[in-house]
Design a protein around this motif. Sequence first.
Motif, PDB file in Angstrom:
ATOM      1  N   ALA A   1      26.149  84.808  46.543  1.00 38.60           N
ATOM      2  CA  ALA A   1      26.067  83.982  47.751  1.00 38.60           C
ATOM      3  C   ALA A   1      25.608  84.835  48.928  1.00 38.60           C
ATOM      4  O   ALA A   1      24.718  84.450  49.698  1.00 38.60           O
ATOM      5  CB  ALA A   1      27.420  83.330  48.038  1.00 38.60           C
ATOM      6  N   ASN A   2      26.233  86.012  49.056  1.00 36.61           N
ATOM      7  CA  ASN A   2      25.827  86.922  50.131  1.00 36.61           C
ATOM      8  C   ASN A   2      24.376  87.354  49.964  1.00 36.61           C
ATOM      9  O   ASN A   2      23.630  87.456  50.949  1.00 36.61           O
ATOM     10  CB  ASN A   2      26.751  88.140  50.155  1.00 36.61           C
TER      11      ASN A   2
ATOM     12  N   GLY B   1      22.068  84.584  51.313  1.00 35.61           N
ATOM     13  CA  GLY B   1      22.118  84.544  52.776  1.00 35.61           C
ATOM     14  C   GLY B   1      21.398  85.726  53.390  1.00 35.61           C
ATOM     15  O   GLY B   1      20.623  85.593  54.346  1.00 35.61           O
TER      16      GLY B   1
ATOM     17  N   ALA C   1      17.669  85.310  53.204  1.00 38.70           N
ATOM     18  CA  ALA C   1      17.195  84.397  54.259  1.00 38.70           C
ATOM     19  C   ALA C   1      17.072  85.144  55.584  1.00 38.70           C
ATOM     20  O   ALA C   1      16.061  85.040  56.288  1.00 38.70           O
ATOM     21  CB  ALA C   1      18.152  83.213  54.395  1.00 38.70           C
TER      22      ALA C   1
ATOM     23  N   ASP D   1      24.203  75.779  47.423  1.00 43.16           N
ATOM     24  CA  ASP D   1      24.293  75.435  48.846  1.00 43.16           C
ATOM     25  C   ASP D   1      23.716  76.523  49.746  1.00 43.16           C
ATOM     26  O   ASP D   1      23.118  76.224  50.782  1.00 43.16           O
ATOM     27  CB  ASP D   1      25.758  75.170  49.221  1.00 43.16           C
ATOM     28  N   GLN D   2      23.862  77.779  49.332  1.00 43.77           N
ATOM     29  CA  GLN D   2      23.248  78.860  50.120  1.00 43.77           C
ATOM     30  C   GLN D   2      21.726  78.719  50.098  1.00 43.77           C
ATOM     31  O   GLN D   2      21.062  78.910  51.122  1.00 43.77           O
ATOM     32  CB  GLN D   2      23.651  80.228  49.548  1.00 43.77           C
TER      33      GLN D   2
ATOM     34  N   GLN E   1      20.767  75.369  52.272  1.00 41.91           N
ATOM     35  CA  GLN E   1      20.847  75.431  53.734  1.00 41.91           C
ATOM     36  C   GLN E   1      20.109  76.627  54.341  1.00 41.91           C
ATOM     37  O   GLN E   1      19.321  76.466  55.271  1.00 41.91           O
ATOM     38  CB  GLN E   1      22.311  75.453  54.191  1.00 41.91           C
ATOM     39  N   SER E   2      20.395  77.828  53.806  1.00 43.04           N
ATOM     40  CA  SER E   2      19.887  79.036  54.467  1.00 43.04           C
ATOM     41  C   SER E   2      18.433  79.341  54.082  1.00 43.04           C
ATOM     42  O   SER E   2      17.734  80.009  54.827  1.00 43.04           O
ATOM     43  CB  SER E   2      20.762  80.257  54.128  1.00 43.04           C
TER      44      SER E   2
END
Lengths: 281, 326
Positions: B71-72, B75, B78, B102-103, B106-107
């Motif tokens: 996840a990190n 992000g 991005a 979701d990461q 959205q990102s």
Amino acid sequence: MADKQHLKDLVSQVRRDIVRQVHAVNSGHPGGSLGCTEFLVALYNEIMDHNPSFNMDGTNEDLFFLSNGHISPVIYSVLARSGYFPVEELNTFRKLDSRLQGHPTTHEGLPGIRIASGSLGQGMSVAIGAAATKKLNGDSKLVFSLHGDGELQEGQIWEAAMYAAANKVDNLIATIDLNGQQIDGSTDEVLDLGDLGKKFDAFGWQVLRVKKGNDLDAVISGLQEAVELTGNGKPVCILLHTEMGHGVDFMMGSHAWHGIAPNDEQLADALSQNPETLGDY
Amino acid sequence: MTCFSAVLHMKTYTNTGNKDTRSGFGAGLTELGQKNENVVALCADLTGSLKMNEFAKNHPNRFFQVGIAEANMMGMAAGMTIGGKIPFTGTFANFSTGRVYDQIRQSIAYSDKNVKICASHSGLTLGEDGATHQILEDIGLMKMLPGMTVINTCDYNQTKAATLAVAQHHGPVYLRFGRPKVANFTPENGEFQIGKAVHLQEGKDVTIVATGHLVWEALEAAKELHEKGISAEVINIHTIKPLDEQAIIKSVQKTGAIVTAEEHNYLGGLGESVARTLALHQPTPQEFVATNDTFGESGTPAQLLEKYGLNAKNIALKAQKVIARK
């Protein structure tokens, strides 16, 4: 650098903008927005070196990422009053075909926004990425981010926190809005965050506490101190104690105004507590 | 079948030696490292599996080991685009998509970020690790995201070419490849045009469109069909989104029947994209070679492809079935 009276005028005007935006569409998040008003006014007017003639790359300027995107009313107001877009556009908040979406996005090209946020927990990772690119580019400017305290319940935050310390991301200042409230109640009741100071310290961050997060002077000196701490091989965390709904007495200190709008009467009351200083939109 | 079809000339494709598509990605990334200083790479503790070691060794300052924290990683990727970097993320397909949907949504996708999500070990053919690691839903997940380009390459050479090509393309890309050593038959240093189908065989009786590892199987199926007097047209669809609709429509206007083949669930995959295109523009009988709404399991890649019907034999059977439906 702005003079102190101008900053105070901005704080009052931004609070008016927040409640008027939310009232106009009977939706949005006034509580957290009001609580972070001093912080964002100080950041954009006293701390950051930034360019309102916006470009996405933001090379050689300080960058800010809002991770808790639901407090969009306050960032929209602060950006508009910093010259990123016309203040009249605040009229379009949450309306069809607006650049001012319910939660901030880049998709409609709103100047000042560099990432979509709203789904929580993602902004610290994004800020770390931007900070890494600054280092690769030899760009000595800083990256700031803001997170809700409830947002820290998301696991991705701690992945990011671990990475930033392990990789010496020391051009990053992440601020936590410690208002102690989230949608279902107080953070203590919903999921106790424990001792955040100790947690960030244990993760390898430099932690700085601003106990009066709704006092302009305290916020400015806290941010200045944080800037001084950058470049030391460790990321910087500000624990910013704020009051949800600050500046509107009937919204203060409760989670009740996290995500609801004032009615006409409540709006009038809220506005009477925050004089028009720089002109309503 | 008419005798005329059977005597059509077939092109010959030579396997220059089995190679893994992930190594094609690694070779492409290594070359990008030399060519484009804006290319950066992130990896979630799978540097060897993704063949990113060479890039990491050559450009330690542009390689970001994020640990087991996908996840990190998404992000960060991005965020790294802000300031002009072109991030390539590397992990298994499952952890590149489902784990971080979701990461990415959205990102990366909604935020219009120029991130290249590079996914190895896709489909069943990662083998013995079993269903926890064998994602068969990733094409569907990624193609549903507005603005996302979705690519599934068929061999080493094409994967290397695609890796180079996506760096030139501005916008989010999902680049899907795999673990096993498979036939390497596309041209070395060939051109890769995103969104452009590749015609491999001309045919008259049925169209076979395949993606990823099943492209070679489709060529083998065409040979089997040829021996039975059936002339199969074979198209390599390396880009599932945007889909080369014209290539598919033109082909079925000639053949009147189509088989789609992919190492993916029939729900959400290439077959569904093709079916939509044909429903709108050229209704055509279609058969699907894909997994049947199921998870995978442990086994060797060959055993799994056999058990789940993702091979030349089943493509040939489906081709005959769909011809009978004309």
